[in-house]
Design a protein around this motif. Structure first.
Motif, PDB file in Angstrom:
ATOM      1  N   THR A 276       0.823  -1.199   0.000  1.00 37.73           N
ATOM      2  CA  THR A 276       0.000   0.000   0.000  1.00 37.73           C
ATOM      3  C   THR A 276       0.859   1.251   0.000  1.00 37.73           C
ATOM      4  O   THR A 276       0.656   2.169  -0.815  1.00 37.73           O
ATOM      5  N   GLY A 277       1.817   1.310   0.911  1.00 32.28           N
ATOM      6  CA  GLY A 277       2.647   2.499   1.004  1.00 32.28           C
ATOM      7  C   GLY A 277       3.502   2.729  -0.223  1.00 32.28           C
ATOM      8  O   GLY A 277       3.630   3.862  -0.708  1.00 32.28           O
ATOM      9  N   CYS A 278       4.080   1.668  -0.762  1.00 34.27           N
ATOM     10  CA  CYS A 278       4.942   1.820  -1.936  1.00 34.27           C
ATOM     11  C   CYS A 278       4.129   2.175  -3.171  1.00 34.27           C
ATOM     12  O   CYS A 278       4.566   2.967  -4.015  1.00 34.27           O
ATOM     13  N   SER A 279       2.929   1.592  -3.299  1.00 39.53           N
ATOM     14  CA  SER A 279       2.060   1.945  -4.414  1.00 39.53           C
ATOM     15  C   SER A 279       1.634   3.400  -4.334  1.00 39.53           C
ATOM     16  O   SER A 279       1.617   4.114  -5.350  1.00 39.53           O
ATOM     17  N   ALA A 280       1.311   3.867  -3.121  1.00 40.57           N
ATOM     18  CA  ALA A 280       0.934   5.269  -2.940  1.00 40.57           C
ATOM     19  C   ALA A 280       2.095   6.188  -3.278  1.00 40.57           C
ATOM     20  O   ALA A 280       1.920   7.213  -3.963  1.00 40.57           O
ATOM     21  N   ALA A 281       3.291   5.843  -2.816  1.00 43.62           N
ATOM     22  CA  ALA A 281       4.466   6.680  -3.100  1.00 43.62           C
ATOM     23  C   ALA A 281       4.758   6.735  -4.590  1.00 43.62           C
ATOM     24  O   ALA A 281       5.092   7.805  -5.135  1.00 43.62           O
ATOM     25  N   LEU A 282       4.636   5.611  -5.268  1.00 43.02           N
ATOM     26  CA  LEU A 282       4.885   5.568  -6.713  1.00 43.02           C
ATOM     27  C   LEU A 282       3.883   6.436  -7.454  1.00 43.02           C
ATOM     28  O   LEU A 282       4.261   7.259  -8.308  1.00 43.02           O
ATOM     29  N   GLU A 283       2.600   6.290  -7.159  1.00 42.39           N
ATOM     30  CA  GLU A 283       1.580   7.067  -7.859  1.00 42.39           C
ATOM     31  C   GLU A 283       1.718   8.552  -7.573  1.00 42.39           C
ATOM     32  O   GLU A 283       1.632   9.377  -8.492  1.00 42.39           O
ATOM     33  N   ALA A 284       1.938   8.909  -6.319  1.00 39.08           N
ATOM     34  CA  ALA A 284       2.052  10.323  -5.971  1.00 39.08           C
ATOM     35  C   ALA A 284       3.249  10.979  -6.653  1.00 39.08           C
ATOM     36  O   ALA A 284       3.163  12.108  -7.150  1.00 39.08           O
TER      37      ALA A 284
ATOM     38  N   GLY B 129       3.728  14.104  -9.717  1.00 36.36           N
ATOM     39  CA  GLY B 129       4.519  15.313  -9.532  1.00 36.36           C
ATOM     40  C   GLY B 129       4.709  15.745  -8.103  1.00 36.36           C
ATOM     41  O   GLY B 129       5.281  16.813  -7.843  1.00 36.36           O
ATOM     42  N   ALA B 130       4.265  14.942  -7.149  1.00 38.48           N
ATOM     43  CA  ALA B 130       4.390  15.306  -5.742  1.00 38.48           C
ATOM     44  C   ALA B 130       5.765  14.931  -5.196  1.00 38.48           C
ATOM     45  O   ALA B 130       6.396  13.971  -5.649  1.00 38.48           O
ATOM     46  N   GLU B 131       6.195  15.688  -4.195  1.00 37.76           N
ATOM     47  CA  GLU B 131       7.393  15.327  -3.436  1.00 37.76           C
ATOM     48  C   GLU B 131       6.967  14.401  -2.303  1.00 37.76           C
ATOM     49  O   GLU B 131       6.087  14.755  -1.507  1.00 37.76           O
ATOM     50  N   VAL B 132       7.566  13.209  -2.229  1.00 41.31           N
ATOM     51  CA  VAL B 132       7.112  12.171  -1.321  1.00 41.31           C
ATOM     52  C   VAL B 132       8.249  11.721  -0.410  1.00 41.31           C
ATOM     53  O   VAL B 132       9.388  11.525  -0.871  1.00 41.31           O
ATOM     54  N   ARG B 133       7.929  11.553   0.855  1.00 37.16           N
ATOM     55  CA  ARG B 133       8.827  10.903   1.808  1.00 37.16           C
ATOM     56  C   ARG B 133       8.121   9.670   2.360  1.00 37.16           C
ATOM     57  O   ARG B 133       7.007   9.767   2.888  1.00 37.16           O
ATOM     58  N   LEU B 134       8.746   8.497   2.215  1.00 39.74           N
ATOM     59  CA  LEU B 134       8.172   7.244   2.696  1.00 39.74           C
ATOM     60  C   LEU B 134       9.006   6.747   3.862  1.00 39.74           C
ATOM     61  O   LEU B 134      10.214   6.522   3.718  1.00 39.74           O
TER      62      LEU B 134
ATOM     63  N   TYR C 236       8.131  -8.387  -4.996  1.00 35.74           N
ATOM     64  CA  TYR C 236       7.184  -7.407  -5.544  1.00 35.74           C
ATOM     65  C   TYR C 236       7.154  -6.148  -4.687  1.00 35.74           C
ATOM     66  O   TYR C 236       7.187  -5.021  -5.212  1.00 35.74           O
ATOM     67  N   ALA C 237       7.111  -6.308  -3.356  1.00 37.77           N
ATOM     68  CA  ALA C 237       7.090  -5.143  -2.469  1.00 37.77           C
ATOM     69  C   ALA C 237       8.342  -4.294  -2.664  1.00 37.77           C
ATOM     70  O   ALA C 237       8.264  -3.060  -2.799  1.00 37.77           O
ATOM     71  N   ARG C 238       9.490  -4.943  -2.691  1.00 34.88           N
ATOM     72  CA  ARG C 238      10.732  -4.175  -2.844  1.00 34.88           C
ATOM     73  C   ARG C 238      10.871  -3.622  -4.258  1.00 34.88           C
ATOM     74  O   ARG C 238      11.474  -2.560  -4.458  1.00 34.88           O
ATOM     75  N   GLY C 239      10.306  -4.318  -5.246  1.00 30.54           N
ATOM     76  CA  GLY C 239      10.315  -3.778  -6.597  1.00 30.54           C
ATOM     77  C   GLY C 239       9.465  -2.530  -6.710  1.00 30.54           C
ATOM     78  O   GLY C 239       9.836  -1.569  -7.421  1.00 30.54           O
ATOM     79  N   LEU C 240       8.314  -2.513  -6.034  1.00 35.54           N
ATOM     80  CA  LEU C 240       7.507  -1.296  -5.999  1.00 35.54           C
ATOM     81  C   LEU C 240       8.272  -0.158  -5.335  1.00 35.54           C
ATOM     82  O   LEU C 240       8.217   0.997  -5.786  1.00 35.54           O
ATOM     83  N   ALA C 241       8.968  -0.474  -4.239  1.00 33.82           N
ATOM     84  CA  ALA C 241       9.767   0.547  -3.562  1.00 33.82           C
ATOM     85  C   ALA C 241      10.856   1.081  -4.491  1.00 33.82           C
ATOM     86  O   ALA C 241      11.090   2.296  -4.566  1.00 33.82           O
ATOM     87  N   ARG C 242      11.524   0.185  -5.197  1.00 33.93           N
ATOM     88  CA  ARG C 242      12.558   0.620  -6.145  1.00 33.93           C
ATOM     89  C   ARG C 242      11.966   1.510  -7.231  1.00 33.93           C
ATOM     90  O   ARG C 242      12.556   2.535  -7.617  1.00 33.93           O
TER      91      ARG C 242
ATOM     92  N   ALA D 191      11.261   6.936  -9.505  1.00 31.01           N
ATOM     93  CA  ALA D 191      10.411   8.035  -9.978  1.00 31.01           C
ATOM     94  C   ALA D 191      10.665   9.325  -9.215  1.00 31.01           C
ATOM     95  O   ALA D 191      10.190  10.386  -9.616  1.00 31.01           O
ATOM     96  N   GLY D 192      11.413   9.232  -8.094  1.00 38.12           N
ATOM     97  CA  GLY D 192      11.768  10.435  -7.350  1.00 38.12           C
ATOM     98  C   GLY D 192      11.352  10.453  -5.901  1.00 38.12           C
ATOM     99  O   GLY D 192      11.665  11.407  -5.177  1.00 38.12           O
ATOM    100  N   ALA D 193      10.642   9.433  -5.417  1.00 37.36           N
ATOM    101  CA  ALA D 193      10.267   9.387  -4.006  1.00 37.36           C
ATOM    102  C   ALA D 193      11.506   9.182  -3.142  1.00 37.36           C
ATOM    103  O   ALA D 193      12.432   8.455  -3.522  1.00 37.36           O
ATOM    104  N   MET D 194      11.521   9.801  -1.963  1.00 35.45           N
ATOM    105  CA  MET D 194      12.608   9.635  -1.015  1.00 35.45           C
ATOM    106  C   MET D 194      12.191   8.589   0.009  1.00 35.45           C
ATOM    107  O   MET D 194      11.203   8.757   0.721  1.00 35.45           O
ATOM    108  N   LEU D 195      12.941   7.483   0.048  1.00 34.74           N
ATOM    109  CA  LEU D 195      12.623   6.342   0.903  1.00 34.74           C
ATOM    110  C   LEU D 195      13.564   6.285   2.088  1.00 34.74           C
ATOM    111  O   LEU D 195      14.783   6.474   1.932  1.00 34.74           O
TER     112      LEU D 195
END
Length: 424
Positions: A39-47, A51-56, A187-193, A198-202
């Motif tokens: 859920t969190g990684c999918s949200a970070a990817l979409e956001a 064009g949003a700046e994201v911190r996960l 899959y979870a870590r691939g979504l995080a990658r 895409a620019g999210a800060m993890l």
């Protein structure tokens, strides 16, 4: 074995890596996401793609909760059949949710292909198997309801189901070609990658300690830093830690354990799950089985392995394998692990409204596709201001009385069942 992720097959075979240093500064973002699972990684990817700046922020390692411990079945729906969903949330809302979930495997496998996630994707369908002749009554009801909303499911008789499973211990099955299997931790870590790409800060090893809403922003404190964000998504589900200033939604924790053999010998590979479907059964204390890319049998059931009933669960598992697949009776179990499912009373996932944010939980054992969908849609809703894209209407509060008692009931039931069942 313990519940540590390092004891699992998925950890040993994961080919995806995530670079996520702990947060050590005071930073800001458009969206703060807490929880590094589907859920969190999918949200970070979409956001981030919007064009949003994201911190996960992930308290431990990405995929270290339920996302990295589950069976790896990418299902097209929830545990409840469509009419039961409609009865809970209304016909219109139920039909819409079922429609979105029907397309969720397309979303999952599309993301896998787009981002080249190395998670052993196999889309050969799933088999919901009748554990006894009486189980066909429930499967027939599900078949009628799913067919009525256009799902391309088929009801298989005992002969075809047994040929597909490779066992005479099933009495029929409901086949869903939309679904499949994946390596869930990969899959979870691939979504995080993908989100990071895409620019999210993890940030891994970064638990959220407190959360306060000041004006139009959230302030999230961590052991070594702080992040200020306009929007917040809490996606910790069954592995939520207490966060000062936020009420942790109540769920019923239900545990599920699994074991994996060595790769099966060539002479049985064409007999046991030759079509590579993922399977689970209709028993009240459910069990599941599947193969991975290397030909290992992965089999499991409800139950925890951190109490005195551990040997009861594992003893049943060995009897179960011997009964279902006699050729594997003497094969050692190389990996044994368990994880935690977050259930709600209605067996439906919930989105709880926060001021300028959402908390999502309660997939009740169906986290892969719903989690991917819900994370994507929560990010869209927050950034666009349009909540009509959400899969379910948000609730303002969620209470589940006697969650601990319910947990004990499920675990006791599973332990007693495994004490007595499948004795030759």
């Amino acid at each position: 074995m313990t519940s540590e992720l390092s004891s699992s097959l998925w950890s040993d075979t994961c080919k995806e890596k995530v670079t996520a240093p702990p947060l050590r500064d005071d930073v800001s973002a458009d969206l703060v996401v807490i929880g590094g699972g589907y859920t969190g990684c999918s949200a970070a990817l979409e956001a981030t793609q919007m064009g949003a700046e994201v911190r996960l922020l992930e308290a431990g390692t990405f995929g270290g909760g339920g996302s990295g411990r589950n069976v790896g079945l990418a299902n097209a729906g929830l545990w409840l059949p469509p009419e039961d969903i409609n009865a809970q949330i209304g016909a219109d809302a139920g039909r819409r949710l079922s429609s979105l979930l029907a397309d969720a495997p397309d979303m999952v496998y599309g993301l896998i292909e787009k981002h080249q996630i190395a998670c052993e994707p196999v889309r050969k369908g799933t088999l919901h198997c009748a554990h006894a002749s009486a189980g066909m009554t429930d499967l027939a009801r599900r078949y009628e309801q799913l067919s009525a909303i256009g799902a391309p499911v088929r009801l298989l008789d005992a002969d075809e189901a047994q040929a597909r499973v490779g066992s005479d211990q099933v009495y029929g099955a409901l086949f869903d070609p939309r679904a499949g299997t994946i390596q869930p931790l990969s899959y979870a870590r691939g979504l995080a990658r993908a989100a990071a790409g895409a620019g999210a800060m993890l940030h891994g090893e970064t638990p959220a300690l407190s959360a306060t809403r000041n004006g139009d922003a959230w302030n999230i404190s961590t052991p070594q830093g702080r992040v200020r964000g306009k929007h917040l998504i809490v996606a910790t589900n069954g592995y939520a830690l207490a966060i000062e200033g936020l009420q942790t939604p109540t769920k019923v924790p239900v545990h599920y354990f699994q074991a994996a053999t060595d790769p099966l010998p060539d002479h049985v590979l064409d007999q046991i799950l030759p079509g590579l479907e993922g399977c689970w059964d209709s028993a009240l204390v459910m069990s599941s089985w599947r193969r991975d890319r290397e030909g290992r049998l992965i089999i499991g059931a409800m139950g925890a392995l951190d109490h005195i009933g551990k040997e009861i669960h594992l003893g049943w598992l060995r009897r179960k394998i011997a009964r279902m697949f006699p050729a594997l009776a003497d094969m050692p179990l190389r990996h044994i692990w368990f994880g935690r499912i977050a259930m709600t009373t209605e067996h439906l996932p919930k989105i709880q409204r926060l001021e300028g944010g959402f908390a999502c939980f309660g997939y009740s054992g169906r986290g892969i596709c719903p989690g991917t969908l819900f994370g994507n849609r929560m990010a869209r809703a927050l950034l666009s201001g349009d909540e009509t894209c959400l899969p379910v209407a948000p609730v303002t509060t969620h209470r589940l009385p006697f969650a601990g008692v319910r947990q004990a009931f499920y675990e006791t039931g599973a332990t007693l069942t495994h004490l007595l069942k499948d004795r030759l």
